[in-house]
Design a protein around this motif. Structure first.
Motif, PDB file in Angstrom:
ATOM      1  N   ALA A  81       0.825  -1.202   0.000  1.00  0.00           N
ATOM      2  CA  ALA A  81       0.000   0.000   0.000  1.00  0.00           C
ATOM      3  C   ALA A  81       0.866   1.263   0.000  1.00  0.00           C
ATOM      4  CB  ALA A  81      -0.943  -0.007   1.205  1.00  0.00           C
ATOM      5  N   VAL A  82       1.930   1.254   0.786  1.00  0.00           N
ATOM      6  CA  VAL A  82       2.849   2.399   0.822  1.00  0.00           C
ATOM      7  C   VAL A  82       3.453   2.625  -0.563  1.00  0.00           C
ATOM      8  CG1 VAL A  82       5.096   3.166   1.731  1.00  0.00           C
ATOM      9  CG2 VAL A  82       3.331   2.319   3.300  1.00  0.00           C
ATOM     10  N   ALA A  83       3.824   1.548  -1.237  1.00  0.00           N
ATOM     11  CA  ALA A  83       4.381   1.664  -2.596  1.00  0.00           C
ATOM     12  C   ALA A  83       3.324   2.198  -3.565  1.00  0.00           C
ATOM     13  CB  ALA A  83       4.916   0.316  -3.064  1.00  0.00           C
ATOM     14  N   ALA A  84       2.103   1.671  -3.495  1.00  0.00           N
ATOM     15  CA  ALA A  84       1.031   2.100  -4.399  1.00  0.00           C
ATOM     16  C   ALA A  84       0.659   3.564  -4.185  1.00  0.00           C
ATOM     17  CB  ALA A  84      -0.202   1.212  -4.213  1.00  0.00           C
ATOM     18  N   ALA A  85       0.797   4.033  -2.955  1.00  0.00           N
ATOM     19  CA  ALA A  85       0.465   5.428  -2.647  1.00  0.00           C
ATOM     20  C   ALA A  85       1.613   6.379  -2.970  1.00  0.00           C
ATOM     21  CB  ALA A  85       0.084   5.552  -1.169  1.00  0.00           C
ATOM     22  N   GLY A  86       2.774   5.831  -3.308  1.00  0.00           N
ATOM     23  CA  GLY A  86       3.923   6.687  -3.609  1.00  0.00           C
ATOM     24  C   GLY A  86       4.539   7.305  -2.370  1.00  0.00           C
ATOM     25  N   LEU A  87       4.424   6.620  -1.235  1.00  0.00           N
ATOM     26  CA  LEU A  87       4.935   7.158   0.031  1.00  0.00           C
ATOM     27  C   LEU A  87       6.291   6.581   0.446  1.00  0.00           C
ATOM     28  CD1 LEU A  87       1.605   7.172   2.069  1.00  0.00           C
ATOM     29  CD2 LEU A  87       2.822   9.151   1.122  1.00  0.00           C
ATOM     30  N   VAL A  88       6.890   5.738  -0.392  1.00  0.00           N
ATOM     31  CA  VAL A  88       8.151   5.099  -0.027  1.00  0.00           C
ATOM     32  C   VAL A  88       9.228   6.138   0.271  1.00  0.00           C
ATOM     33  CG1 VAL A  88      10.037   3.614  -0.845  1.00  0.00           C
ATOM     34  CG2 VAL A  88       7.659   2.929  -1.206  1.00  0.00           C
ATOM     35  N   ASP A  89       9.429   7.084  -0.632  1.00  0.00           N
ATOM     36  CA  ASP A  89      10.482   8.088  -0.428  1.00  0.00           C
ATOM     37  C   ASP A  89      10.233   8.921   0.827  1.00  0.00           C
ATOM     38  OD1 ASP A  89      11.867   7.234  -2.654  1.00  0.00           O
ATOM     39  OD2 ASP A  89      11.062   8.789  -3.979  1.00  0.00           O
ATOM     40  N   THR A  90       8.979   9.255   1.081  1.00  0.00           N
ATOM     41  CA  THR A  90       8.644  10.033   2.281  1.00  0.00           C
ATOM     42  C   THR A  90       9.013   9.260   3.540  1.00  0.00           C
ATOM     43  OG1 THR A  90       6.827  11.130   1.141  1.00  0.00           O
ATOM     44  CG2 THR A  90       6.776  11.165   3.551  1.00  0.00           C
ATOM     45  N   LEU A  91       8.625   7.981   3.606  1.00  0.00           N
ATOM     46  CA  LEU A  91       8.881   7.188   4.809  1.00  0.00           C
ATOM     47  C   LEU A  91      10.321   6.679   4.896  1.00  0.00           C
ATOM     48  CD1 LEU A  91       5.496   5.300   5.186  1.00  0.00           C
ATOM     49  CD2 LEU A  91       6.358   7.232   6.524  1.00  0.00           C
ATOM     50  N   LYS A  92      11.111   6.919   3.848  1.00  0.00           N
ATOM     51  CA  LYS A  92      12.539   6.629   3.896  1.00  0.00           C
ATOM     52  C   LYS A  92      13.337   7.894   4.233  1.00  0.00           C
ATOM     53  CE  LYS A  92      14.484   3.605   1.030  1.00  0.00           C
ATOM     54  NZ  LYS A  92      14.881   2.630   2.024  1.00  0.00           N
ATOM     55  N   SER A  93      12.653   9.042   4.250  1.00  0.00           N
ATOM     56  CA  SER A  93      13.339  10.310   4.512  1.00  0.00           C
ATOM     57  C   SER A  93      13.723  10.409   5.993  1.00  0.00           C
ATOM     58  CB  SER A  93      12.457  11.484   4.097  1.00  0.00           C
ATOM     59  OG  SER A  93      11.372  11.642   4.980  1.00  0.00           O
ATOM     60  N   GLU A  94      14.391  11.492   6.315  1.00  0.00           N
ATOM     61  CA  GLU A  94      14.952  11.689   7.654  1.00  0.00           C
ATOM     62  C   GLU A  94      13.920  11.648   8.776  1.00  0.00           C
ATOM     63  OE1 GLU A  94      17.368  15.258   9.799  1.00  0.00           O
ATOM     64  OE2 GLU A  94      18.015  14.712   7.780  1.00  0.00           O
ATOM     65  N   GLY A  95      12.716  12.155   8.514  1.00  0.00           N
ATOM     66  CA  GLY A  95      11.696  12.164   9.565  1.00  0.00           C
ATOM     67  C   GLY A  95      12.038  13.146  10.667  1.00  0.00           C
ATOM     68  N   PRO A  96      11.822  12.784  11.906  1.00  0.00           N
ATOM     69  CA  PRO A  96      11.355  11.487  12.383  1.00  0.00           C
ATOM     70  C   PRO A  96       9.838  11.342  12.286  1.00  0.00           C
ATOM     71  CG  PRO A  96      11.770  12.905  14.259  1.00  0.00           C
ATOM     72  CD  PRO A  96      12.143  13.688  13.020  1.00  0.00           C
ATOM     73  N   PHE A  97       9.417  10.084  12.199  1.00  0.00           N
ATOM     74  CA  PHE A  97       8.011   9.734  12.127  1.00  0.00           C
ATOM     75  C   PHE A  97       7.679   8.699  13.194  1.00  0.00           C
ATOM     76  CE2 PHE A  97       9.375  10.479   7.696  1.00  0.00           C
ATOM     77  CZ  PHE A  97       8.566  11.549   7.374  1.00  0.00           C
ATOM     78  N   THR A  98       6.440   8.734  13.642  1.00  0.00           N
ATOM     79  CA  THR A  98       5.873   7.663  14.444  1.00  0.00           C
ATOM     80  C   THR A  98       4.804   7.026  13.560  1.00  0.00           C
ATOM     81  OG1 THR A  98       6.265   8.815  16.521  1.00  0.00           O
ATOM     82  CG2 THR A  98       4.581   7.083  16.535  1.00  0.00           C
ATOM     83  N   VAL A  99       4.948   5.722  13.308  1.00  0.00           N
ATOM     84  CA  VAL A  99       4.011   5.014  12.444  1.00  0.00           C
ATOM     85  C   VAL A  99       3.280   3.957  13.265  1.00  0.00           C
ATOM     86  CG1 VAL A  99       3.747   3.554  10.402  1.00  0.00           C
ATOM     87  CG2 VAL A  99       5.455   5.396  10.404  1.00  0.00           C
ATOM     88  N   PHE A 100       1.959   4.029  13.230  1.00  0.00           N
ATOM     89  CA  PHE A 100       1.123   2.989  13.817  1.00  0.00           C
ATOM     90  C   PHE A 100       0.840   2.032  12.666  1.00  0.00           C
ATOM     91  CE2 PHE A 100       0.423   6.772  16.426  1.00  0.00           C
ATOM     92  CZ  PHE A 100       0.763   6.265  17.671  1.00  0.00           C
ATOM     93  N   ALA A 101       1.596   0.931  12.609  1.00  0.00           N
ATOM     94  CA  ALA A 101       1.642   0.052  11.441  1.00  0.00           C
ATOM     95  C   ALA A 101       0.685  -1.123  11.555  1.00  0.00           C
ATOM     96  CB  ALA A 101       3.073  -0.451  11.248  1.00  0.00           C
ATOM     97  N   PRO A 102      -0.411  -1.111  10.781  1.00  0.00           N
ATOM     98  CA  PRO A 102      -1.356  -2.228  10.814  1.00  0.00           C
ATOM     99  C   PRO A 102      -0.757  -3.500  10.208  1.00  0.00           C
ATOM    100  CG  PRO A 102      -2.297  -0.316   9.657  1.00  0.00           C
ATOM    101  CD  PRO A 102      -0.853  -0.046   9.883  1.00  0.00           C
ATOM    102  N   VAL A 103      -1.068  -4.621  10.813  1.00  0.00           N
ATOM    103  CA  VAL A 103      -0.609  -5.920  10.312  1.00  0.00           C
ATOM    104  C   VAL A 103      -1.530  -6.384   9.179  1.00  0.00           C
ATOM    105  CG1 VAL A 103       0.492  -6.644  12.479  1.00  0.00           C
ATOM    106  CG2 VAL A 103      -1.942  -7.124  12.098  1.00  0.00           C
ATOM    107  N   ASN A 104      -1.085  -7.404   8.457  1.00  0.00           N
ATOM    108  CA  ASN A 104      -1.873  -7.955   7.347  1.00  0.00           C
ATOM    109  C   ASN A 104      -3.288  -8.328   7.778  1.00  0.00           C
ATOM    110  OD1 ASN A 104       0.398  -7.698   5.727  1.00  0.00           O
ATOM    111  ND2 ASN A 104       0.999  -9.831   5.970  1.00  0.00           N
TER     112      ASN A 104
END
Length: 188
Positions: free
Chosen positions: A59-82
């Motif tokens: 989903a992250v790849a399909a949304a084009g968010l890979v580069d954003t979430l690979k950037s310096e951040g920092p980010f807090t991600v609440f990551a849903p499981v499959n």
């Protein structure tokens, strides 16, 4: 004899250094999806190693968010499981992954991301200090998650009223932290 003494001294120094790292807060990351989560890797690279987050990574790849979430951040991600994605109404994930629904997918995903690095201990403290024990957290999407405690478990409520639980906390990344959740948090 000299070689074995050198090895023993090296092992002793390593043991002291390792103990010091743990005492100084150098705790190892929890395993996620059967994989070691490396503190020197970014959010995307670690998520790609977790067998529990393959849908999220797609989903992250399909949304084009890979580069954003690979950037310096920092980010807090609440990551849903499959399983959290699988619990959505039938066809929801397939619909969200279609190119024409990229904006909707981006909104859903960024509703799981907070700017800054919020560790579980800090989150619990902020919840305790919040009025009524409910902390409003603004996400990158502009939506609000409400964090609360249920015993010792952190619960997150989305704007639609769905409640998820943080099942694995403080998975430290080079550009932030991941908290694994058991629910897809849907913005309104």
């Amino acid at each position: 004899m000299i070689k074995s003494l050198r090895i023993a001294l090296t092992a002793g120094v390593f043991a002291i250094a390792s103990s010091t790292a743990v005492l100084a807060g150098g705790h190892a990351n929890p395993m996620v999806g059967g994989a070691k989560m490396m503190m020197d890797m970014d959010i995307v690279d670690n998520a790609m190693n977790s067998k529990d987050h393959t849908t999220l990574v797609a989903a992250v790849a399909a949304a084009g968010l890979v580069d954003t979430l690979k950037s310096e951040g920092p980010f807090t991600v609440f990551a849903p499981v499959n399983d959290a994605f699988a619990a959505l109404p039938e066809g929801t994930v397939d619909t969200l992954l279609k190119p024409e629904n990229k904006d909707m997918l981006t909104k859903v995903l960024t509703a799981h991301v907070v700017s800054g690095k919020i560790l579980a201990g800090d989150l619990v403290k902020m919840i305790g200090e919040a009025e009524g024990g409910k902390l409003a957290i603004e996400t990158v999407s502009g939506d609000t998650l409400t964090a609360m405690l249920d015993g010792k478990m952190v619960k997150l409520m989305d704007e639609s009223g769905s409640i998820g639980t943080v099942t694995i906390a403080d998975v430290k990344q080079s550009n932030g932290v991941i908290h694994v959740v058991d629910t897809v948090l849907v913005p309104k």
